[in-house]
Design a protein around this motif. Structure first.
Motif: not given
Length: 303
Positions: A218, A224, A229, A231, A233, A263-267, A282
């Motif tokens: 990264s 984050e 945020e 994050a 992974y 789930f992989t991502g940023i909310i 999702t």
């Protein structure tokens, strides 16, 4: 006891002739004569009043110290304060210090060596102030971001693993059975069970259920969650729900069948409605608000 007046009159020479003859006829007269003879040769020392007065006046005078009741009371108060301060210092320096971030809040604080720590929601750190410079060790439950001042070895212990550094910036997260470490500067040594791995700037490592998860590098400068945020992974629905609950200090009741989708991502986590909408999209859920602190996540398949 009857006083012997005839003896006194004899010694003073005040007896008449008749009284003297009668007195001399007594059996003890010979003893009286001996006492009178020897006592007449004794001479009392002269009494010099002037000399004695001079001696008394010239004698060194000893100062008599008097402690008033007020002074005595103040001494007792001072003693109590000294003891109290001593006990406070001992407790403050030798007992474990605890820092805690409640759900819905983050907490920033400094360690005795000016290392900076930011605790994420629902996280706790314990450490000892005494001898900190020589033993920089603390216990973490939850998640925290560290900016460690250069110095001796710095250790972060969790229920799942240990992180060792000298002077760097890194993030440690321990939730349930998952252990994540990300390095933002310098080098970090991670120990998990029998596995030891060193990561450098931009690298992350995760362990879950005894297995190592390799995460992509990264370019982020810090975690984050410091920017509101969340994050993830390869994390499951239960882990995501737990993070949202801690971050917003709410209760999410999940009414859905077990979902193994990772789930992989940023909310984004500044608005709970947006966060729940992303989660619902999702995982095919419908958020239902019960009150300001509780939501139900119901499966759309059940409707």
């Amino acid at each position: 006891m009857e006083e012997n007046y005839p003896l006194a009159k004899w010694l003073s020479g005040e007896m008449t002739e008749a009284e003297l003859k009668e007195f001399q006829a007594q059996p003890d007269y010979a003893l009286y004569e001996k006492i009178k003879k020897h006592s007449s040769s004794l001479e009392a020392p002269a009494f010099d009043e002037a000399a004695i007065l001079t001696t008394v006046l010239n004698s060194p005078k000893k100062e008599v110290k008097t402690i008033s009741f007020t002074q005595h009371w103040l001494f007792r108060v001072a003693a109590v304060l000294v003891i109290s301060l001593g006990l406070f210092f001992t407790y403050n320096n030798f007992s474990a210090a605890t820092e805690f971030a409640e759900n819905g809040n983050q907490k920033n604080f400094f360690l005795p060596d000016n290392s900076e720590v930011v605790l994420n929601s629902g996280s706790e750190i314990q450490y000892k102030k005494w001898n900190w410079e020589s033993n920089r060790t603390l216990d973490l439950e939850g998640e925290a971001y560290f900016k460690v001042a250069k110095g001796k070895k710095f250790e972060v212990n969790t229920a799942l693993g240990k992180v060792t550094v000298l002077g760097t910036q890194f993030n440690v997260k321990q939730r349930d059975n998952r252990f994540d470490v990300t390095c933002y500067e310098g080098r970090v040594k991670v120990n998990y069970n029998q596995t030891e791995i060193v990561i450098t700037k931009g690298m992350s490592v995760s362990f879950e259920d005894g297995k190592m998860i390799t995460l992509p590098e990264s370019t982020a400068q810090n975690p984050e969650w410091l920017s509101h945020e969340l994050a993830f992974y390869q994390e499951d629905l239960k882990a995501i729900v737990g993070e949202i609950e801690r971050h917003f200090n709410v209760t999410l009741e999940l009414k859905a069948a077990n979902n193994n989708q990772l789930f992989t991502g940023i909310i984004p986590a500044k608005d709970i409605n947006i966060s729940l909408e992303i989660l619902a999209t999702t995982y095919h859920l419908k958020p239902i608000k019960v009150d300001s602190n509780k939501y139900i996540l119901e499966s759309l398949d059940a409707l």
